[in-house]
Write a protein that holds these residues in place. Structure first.
Motif, short mmCIF file in Angstrom:
data_model
loop_
_atom_site.label_atom_id
_atom_site.label_comp_id
_atom_site.label_asym_id
_atom_site.label_seq_id
_atom_site.Cartn_x
_atom_site.Cartn_y
_atom_site.Cartn_z
N GLU A 149 0.83 -1.21 0.00
CA GLU A 149 0.00 0.00 0.00
C GLU A 149 0.86 1.25 0.00
O GLU A 149 0.53 2.25 -0.65
CB GLU A 149 -0.92 0.02 1.23
CG GLU A 149 -2.16 -0.83 1.08
CD GLU A 149 -3.03 -0.79 2.34
OE1 GLU A 149 -3.18 0.29 2.92
OE2 GLU A 149 -3.54 -1.85 2.73
N ARG B 157 -6.81 7.50 -0.43
CA ARG B 157 -5.77 6.48 -0.29
C ARG B 157 -4.91 6.74 0.97
O ARG B 157 -4.56 5.82 1.69
CB ARG B 157 -4.87 6.46 -1.53
CG ARG B 157 -3.94 5.27 -1.60
CD ARG B 157 -2.98 5.38 -2.77
NE ARG B 157 -3.66 5.53 -4.04
CZ ARG B 157 -4.15 4.50 -4.75
NH1 ARG B 157 -3.98 3.27 -4.32
NH2 ARG B 157 -4.76 4.71 -5.88
N LEU C 207 -4.46 4.25 4.10
CA LEU C 207 -3.12 3.81 4.51
C LEU C 207 -2.91 4.05 6.01
O LEU C 207 -2.53 3.13 6.74
CB LEU C 207 -2.06 4.54 3.68
CG LEU C 207 -0.62 4.20 4.03
CD1 LEU C 207 -0.33 2.73 3.79
CD2 LEU C 207 0.34 5.06 3.21
#
Ligand code: FMN
Length: 138
Positions: A106, A125, A129
């Protein structure tokens, strides 16, 4: 409250002692300023979450952004939040060896897509994360 996640590049590879120095100062200041968050150091990149009262986050981010130990600071998320992801951490830390294979993946994707996604800073994102570390830091 305000939440910022940024990505940056270390000016040179950081030794453990240099990282610990950053953490020691950060934890002292952040405790004072009621700022919490997470710092990842991975392959010469930093990813940091800073969260707290809006003015406190603005002040610490302004300081961190001009620190010569890193450059190319890209804000990947900057928004309001109603709760802290890391309420118990003045600055949680994960070094390169301290992440799962999936988190490493990731992080790699996050860094690869950063130039396009920084322009939008919807931060989905980035949020995913940093959220993936919440459980493991309990
Ligand atoms: C990657 C990185 C992350 C940092 N994170 C923080 C932080 O969360 N809080 C903080 O006060 N300083 C942080 N710093 C350090 C600041 O840039 C600055 O050196 C420090 O806040 C100065 O504190 P002082 O005035 O107490 O010496 C960070 C520096 C780097 C390179």
């Amino acid at each position: 409250m305000r939440r910022i996640v940024y990505l940056s590049t270390a000016t040179k590879l950081m030794s453990d002692a240099e990282l610990m120095d950053v953490l020691r100062v950060s934890r002292g200041n952040n405790t004072r300023d009621e700022v919490t968050g997470l710092l990842l150091y991975q392959g010469g990149n930093f990813i940091q979450l800073l969260e707290g009262k809006a003015d406190a986050v603005a002040t610490v981010y302004a300081r961190v952004e001009k620190d010569p130990r890193h450059h190319s600071v890209l804000r990947m998320l900057d928004g309001e939040s109603t709760e802290r992801l890391f309420p118990d951490w003045s600055m949680a830390f994960r070094p390169a060896g301290g992440v799962t294979a999936q988190q490493r993946q990731e992080i790699a994707e996050f860094i690869a897509k950063a130039p396009q996604e920084a322009a939008t800073t919807s931060g989905r994102r980035a949020l995913r994360l940093v959220s993936s570390f919440v459980e493991s830091m309990r």
